[in-house]
Every structure is written in structure tokens, then in C-alpha cells.
Write a protein that holds these residues in place. Structure first.
Motif, PDB file in Angstrom:
ATOM      1  N   PHE A 100       0.818  -1.212   0.000  1.00  0.00           N
ATOM      2  CA  PHE A 100       0.000   0.000   0.000  1.00  0.00           C
ATOM      3  C   PHE A 100       0.852   1.263   0.000  1.00  0.00           C
ATOM      4  O   PHE A 100       0.470   2.277  -0.600  1.00  0.00           O
ATOM      5  CB  PHE A 100      -0.958  -0.018   1.197  1.00  0.00           C
ATOM      6  CG  PHE A 100      -2.208  -0.802   0.926  1.00  0.00           C
ATOM      7  CD1 PHE A 100      -3.368  -0.161   0.527  1.00  0.00           C
ATOM      8  CD2 PHE A 100      -2.211  -2.182   1.035  1.00  0.00           C
ATOM      9  CE1 PHE A 100      -4.521  -0.886   0.250  1.00  0.00           C
ATOM     10  CE2 PHE A 100      -3.355  -2.923   0.765  1.00  0.00           C
ATOM     11  CZ  PHE A 100      -4.510  -2.275   0.372  1.00  0.00           C
ATOM     12  N   SER A 101       1.998   1.224   0.640  1.00  0.00           N
ATOM     13  CA  SER A 101       2.889   2.380   0.630  1.00  0.00           C
ATOM     14  C   SER A 101       3.354   2.692  -0.787  1.00  0.00           C
ATOM     15  O   SER A 101       3.336   3.851  -1.227  1.00  0.00           O
ATOM     16  CB  SER A 101       4.099   2.115   1.532  1.00  0.00           C
ATOM     17  OG  SER A 101       5.026   3.175   1.455  1.00  0.00           O
ATOM     18  N   GLU A 114       0.446   4.015  -2.971  1.00  0.00           N
ATOM     19  CA  GLU A 114       0.134   5.413  -2.649  1.00  0.00           C
ATOM     20  C   GLU A 114       1.160   6.344  -3.293  1.00  0.00           C
ATOM     21  O   GLU A 114       0.805   7.398  -3.834  1.00  0.00           O
ATOM     22  CB  GLU A 114       0.120   5.621  -1.133  1.00  0.00           C
ATOM     23  CG  GLU A 114      -0.981   4.883  -0.386  1.00  0.00           C
ATOM     24  CD  GLU A 114      -2.332   5.577  -0.478  1.00  0.00           C
ATOM     25  OE1 GLU A 114      -2.471   6.529  -1.259  1.00  0.00           O
ATOM     26  OE2 GLU A 114      -3.252   5.138   0.247  1.00  0.00           O
ATOM     27  N   GLU A 115       2.433   5.966  -3.236  1.00  0.00           N
ATOM     28  CA  GLU A 115       3.493   6.776  -3.839  1.00  0.00           C
ATOM     29  C   GLU A 115       3.318   6.845  -5.347  1.00  0.00           C
ATOM     30  O   GLU A 115       3.503   7.910  -5.958  1.00  0.00           O
ATOM     31  CB  GLU A 115       4.860   6.188  -3.497  1.00  0.00           C
ATOM     32  CG  GLU A 115       5.256   6.336  -2.029  1.00  0.00           C
ATOM     33  CD  GLU A 115       6.577   5.655  -1.721  1.00  0.00           C
ATOM     34  OE1 GLU A 115       7.206   5.136  -2.669  1.00  0.00           O
ATOM     35  OE2 GLU A 115       6.980   5.647  -0.546  1.00  0.00           O
ATOM     36  N   TRP A 116       2.985   5.717  -5.962  1.00  0.00           N
ATOM     37  CA  TRP A 116       2.769   5.679  -7.419  1.00  0.00           C
ATOM     38  C   TRP A 116       1.625   6.599  -7.816  1.00  0.00           C
ATOM     39  O   TRP A 116       1.745   7.380  -8.759  1.00  0.00           O
ATOM     40  CB  TRP A 116       2.471   4.242  -7.852  1.00  0.00           C
ATOM     41  CG  TRP A 116       2.028   4.105  -9.276  1.00  0.00           C
ATOM     42  CD1 TRP A 116       2.816   4.074 -10.394  1.00  0.00           C
ATOM     43  CD2 TRP A 116       0.680   3.992  -9.756  1.00  0.00           C
ATOM     44  NE1 TRP A 116       2.051   3.945 -11.525  1.00  0.00           N
ATOM     45  CE2 TRP A 116       0.730   3.889 -11.163  1.00  0.00           C
ATOM     46  CE3 TRP A 116      -0.568   3.948  -9.121  1.00  0.00           C
ATOM     47  CZ2 TRP A 116      -0.408   3.752 -11.948  1.00  0.00           C
ATOM     48  CZ3 TRP A 116      -1.713   3.821  -9.912  1.00  0.00           C
ATOM     49  CH2 TRP A 116      -1.626   3.724 -11.293  1.00  0.00           C
ATOM     50  N   TRP A 141      -8.920  -1.251   4.424  1.00  0.00           N
ATOM     51  CA  TRP A 141     -10.194  -1.618   3.813  1.00  0.00           C
ATOM     52  C   TRP A 141     -10.734  -0.521   2.898  1.00  0.00           C
ATOM     53  O   TRP A 141     -11.227  -0.790   1.812  1.00  0.00           O
ATOM     54  CB  TRP A 141     -11.230  -1.936   4.901  1.00  0.00           C
ATOM     55  CG  TRP A 141     -11.031  -3.284   5.534  1.00  0.00           C
ATOM     56  CD1 TRP A 141      -9.896  -4.048   5.511  1.00  0.00           C
ATOM     57  CD2 TRP A 141     -11.974  -4.029   6.298  1.00  0.00           C
ATOM     58  NE1 TRP A 141     -10.073  -5.218   6.211  1.00  0.00           N
ATOM     59  CE2 TRP A 141     -11.346  -5.228   6.709  1.00  0.00           C
ATOM     60  CE3 TRP A 141     -13.294  -3.793   6.692  1.00  0.00           C
ATOM     61  CZ2 TRP A 141     -12.002  -6.193   7.472  1.00  0.00           C
ATOM     62  CZ3 TRP A 141     -13.947  -4.745   7.464  1.00  0.00           C
ATOM     63  CH2 TRP A 141     -13.307  -5.926   7.840  1.00  0.00           C
ATOM     64  N   LYS A 142     -10.666   0.715   3.347  1.00  0.00           N
ATOM     65  CA  LYS A 142     -11.217   1.816   2.548  1.00  0.00           C
ATOM     66  C   LYS A 142     -10.359   2.135   1.326  1.00  0.00           C
ATOM     67  O   LYS A 142     -10.860   2.633   0.315  1.00  0.00           O
ATOM     68  CB  LYS A 142     -11.335   3.077   3.399  1.00  0.00           C
ATOM     69  CG  LYS A 142     -12.319   2.984   4.541  1.00  0.00           C
ATOM     70  CD  LYS A 142     -12.242   4.263   5.384  1.00  0.00           C
ATOM     71  CE  LYS A 142     -13.082   4.146   6.637  1.00  0.00           C
ATOM     72  NZ  LYS A 142     -12.893   5.305   7.542  1.00  0.00           N
ATOM     73  N   ARG A 143      -9.056   1.863   1.422  1.00  0.00           N
ATOM     74  CA  ARG A 143      -8.133   2.293   0.366  1.00  0.00           C
ATOM     75  C   ARG A 143      -7.954   1.294  -0.759  1.00  0.00           C
ATOM     76  O   ARG A 143      -7.508   1.661  -1.852  1.00  0.00           O
ATOM     77  CB  ARG A 143      -6.757   2.578   0.983  1.00  0.00           C
ATOM     78  CG  ARG A 143      -6.743   3.703   1.984  1.00  0.00           C
ATOM     79  CD  ARG A 143      -7.122   5.022   1.375  1.00  0.00           C
ATOM     80  NE  ARG A 143      -6.116   5.529   0.455  1.00  0.00           N
ATOM     81  CZ  ARG A 143      -6.263   6.624  -0.283  1.00  0.00           C
ATOM     82  NH1 ARG A 143      -7.384   7.305  -0.215  1.00  0.00           N
ATOM     83  NH2 ARG A 143      -5.310   7.025  -1.087  1.00  0.00           N
ATOM     84  N   ILE A 144      -8.292   0.037  -0.544  1.00  0.00           N
ATOM     85  CA  ILE A 144      -7.956  -0.973  -1.537  1.00  0.00           C
ATOM     86  C   ILE A 144      -8.673  -0.722  -2.863  1.00  0.00           C
ATOM     87  O   ILE A 144      -8.070  -0.828  -3.936  1.00  0.00           O
ATOM     88  CB  ILE A 144      -8.223  -2.411  -1.018  1.00  0.00           C
ATOM     89  CG1 ILE A 144      -7.634  -3.431  -2.003  1.00  0.00           C
ATOM     90  CG2 ILE A 144      -9.699  -2.649  -0.738  1.00  0.00           C
ATOM     91  CD1 ILE A 144      -7.563  -4.836  -1.452  1.00  0.00           C
ATOM     92  N   ASN A 145      -9.939  -0.379  -2.814  1.00  0.00           N
ATOM     93  CA  ASN A 145     -10.654  -0.096  -4.055  1.00  0.00           C
ATOM     94  C   ASN A 145     -10.143   1.183  -4.702  1.00  0.00           C
ATOM     95  O   ASN A 145      -9.912   1.246  -5.908  1.00  0.00           O
ATOM     96  CB  ASN A 145     -12.156   0.002  -3.789  1.00  0.00           C
ATOM     97  CG  ASN A 145     -12.957   0.237  -5.057  1.00  0.00           C
ATOM     98  OD1 ASN A 145     -13.226   1.379  -5.435  1.00  0.00           O
ATOM     99  ND2 ASN A 145     -13.338  -0.845  -5.715  1.00  0.00           N
ATOM    100  N   VAL A 148       4.833  -1.487 -10.163  1.00  0.00           N
ATOM    101  CA  VAL A 148       5.645  -1.030  -9.029  1.00  0.00           C
ATOM    102  C   VAL A 148       5.572  -1.989  -7.841  1.00  0.00           C
ATOM    103  O   VAL A 148       6.303  -1.831  -6.861  1.00  0.00           O
ATOM    104  CB  VAL A 148       5.214   0.386  -8.584  1.00  0.00           C
ATOM    105  CG1 VAL A 148       5.465   1.391  -9.698  1.00  0.00           C
ATOM    106  CG2 VAL A 148       3.746   0.414  -8.147  1.00  0.00           C
ATOM    107  N   ILE A 149       4.673  -2.958  -7.930  1.00  0.00           N
ATOM    108  CA  ILE A 149       4.575  -3.958  -6.856  1.00  0.00           C
ATOM    109  C   ILE A 149       4.734  -5.363  -7.433  1.00  0.00           C
ATOM    110  O   ILE A 149       4.218  -6.341  -6.894  1.00  0.00           O
ATOM    111  CB  ILE A 149       3.235  -3.840  -6.080  1.00  0.00           C
ATOM    112  CG1 ILE A 149       2.033  -3.853  -7.037  1.00  0.00           C
ATOM    113  CG2 ILE A 149       3.228  -2.589  -5.223  1.00  0.00           C
ATOM    114  CD1 ILE A 149       0.690  -3.865  -6.318  1.00  0.00           C
ATOM    115  N   GLY A 150       5.495  -5.451  -8.523  1.00  0.00           N
ATOM    116  CA  GLY A 150       5.682  -6.720  -9.210  1.00  0.00           C
ATOM    117  C   GLY A 150       6.303  -7.815  -8.355  1.00  0.00           C
ATOM    118  O   GLY A 150       6.027  -9.003  -8.562  1.00  0.00           O
TER     119      GLY A 150
END
Length: 221
Positions: free
Chosen positions: A10-11, A14-16, A181-185, A207-209
């Protein structure tokens, strides 16, 4: 499943998103514009189903300018509602659902949108995806909104194995920290649209490969 590095994932996402100044999903944009008004969020979420973001945003604005509350939409003709939300996908069906929803809200909830999953699911045209998004955006309640992007990416990355979005939601409720939970979508919708596409995803730009098992990926770029 316990080895999934959620904080790292998630970090980076968010940066991407911040780096490339990605626009918010249409419902989030509408929610912010109308100060998280539950009716605005619910109406725009109904309109957004199988509809592009830019169309959803424009149609939602047109509708809410004329019907800023369930009571105002309740007295509208269904044909008028359909014209206001055109060219949203299945606009006639959505107009019918919105008309019925407005009637229920006026008659049973004093013109207010309920804040419980059970009550939201009882409304015409409202499924778990819509209900969860309303809980998130309008009521700031922790809920996991699973659309086709969240469902696809969760399976592709190997975070879980499921056959339906509802099954994906239930598994995520068990393995995903509540703080996400709120951020995944919010994050995975744009990631799924831009990079992790259904066919031939842009794996070279992912970026999360390092967290991805590429389940089901036959071709990639």
C-alpha cells in the motif's frame, strides 16, 4: 497469507498514485464535491456501474443539479431521470432503480440514506459493491468494496483464490488489515485501469511486481 507485506504494497501504491497525479475515481470525486452527502454518493455509485468515470462524473452532476435529494428525484418522471444520466450504461434501468430507491428513502427513511449494509442491500439495484462504496465514501465506515479490478488483481497477485467478487470480499475481510479496507478499491481501480489490465498487463511498469505471482497471466508487456 500471513506473509503478504500489506504495508509495503500500500505504501508503494500510494506513492505511485501521488507521483503520477492520478485522478480520483468518479464516485470519490462526486463524494468530495458534495461533501460526502450520502444521497450524492449513492446516486453516483448507481450511475457508475458499467460506465466510464468521465461519463459517471458528468451524469452525476447533471442529475444532482436537478435532484439534490431523494425527495426531489421522487417527484421526477422516470423518463426525465433517464435523460439526465444518459449516456451512462443501462441508463434506463438505472433511472428506474433510482426512482424506486428515492421512493423507499422518502417513505421509510424520512428522505435519508441508511448507513447499514442490510438496509442498503434491500434497495433496488444495490449490491455489495455499491453498498460498501456508500459506507466508505458517505459514512466513513470501514468496508471493502470489491469491483472487477480488486477481484482480478487480488487473484492475479496470489493474495487469495476466489471465483467471485463477493468471495474475494469475504476473504479480504479475513486477511487484509482494517486500516486498508477503505483504500484498496481507491488504489486498485486506477492501477487496474492503467497497468494491471485484464489482458496483456504492463508488468514491466508494475511497481509492486515483486509481490505478484502472475496467476492467469498469459501475455504481458
Amino acid at each position: 497469507m500471513n506473509k503478504i507485506k500489506w504495508d509495503d504494497i500500500f505504501s508503494v501504491l500510494e506513492e505511485w498514485r501521488e507521483k503520477f497525479c492520478m485522478e480520483d475515481p468518479s464516485v470519490s470525486t462526486v463524494a468530495a464535491h458534495y461533501r460526502r452527502d450520502p444521497w450524492a454518493v449513492l446516486a453516483s455509485t448507481i450511475i457508475s456501474l458499467r460506465t466510464k468515470d468521465e461519463v459517471t462524473a458528468a451524469a452525476s452532476r447533471k442529475l444532482l443539479e436537478k435532484a439534490a435529494s431523494p425527495a426531489e428525484l421522487h417527484v421526477m418522471r422516470e423518463e426525465t431521470i433517464a435523460k439526465l444520466i444518459y449516456p451512462a450504461g443501462f441508463y434506463r434501468n438505472k433511472a428506474s432503480s433510482l426512482k424506486k430507491i428515492a421512493a423507499i428513502l422518502v417513505e421509510r427513511y424520512d428522505g435519508n440514506v441508511p448507513s447499514s449494509m442490510e438496509d442498503l442491500l434491500a434497495l433496488p439495484g444495490v449490491g455489495r459493491k455499491t453498498a460498501n462504496l456508500v459506507l466508505n465514501e458517505a459514512f466513513d465506515i470501514d468496508a471493502i468494496c470489491v469491483d472487477i479490478h480488486v477481484h482480478r488483481i487480488s487473484n492475479r497477485y496470489g493474495w487469495l483464490e476466489s471465483k467471485t467478487p463477493e468471495e474475494t470480499e469475504m476473504i479480504l475481510r479475513e486477511i487484509l488489515p482494517v486500516k486498508y479496507w477503505k483504500r484498496i478499491n481507491y488504489l486498485l481501480v486506477i492501477y487496474g485501469q492503467k497497468l494491471c489490465r485484464p489482458v496483456s498487463p504492463y508488468c514491466s511498469q508494475c511497481v509492486i511486481g515483486k509481490h505478484c505471482r502472475k496467476n492467469g497471466v498469459v501475455r504481458f508487456r
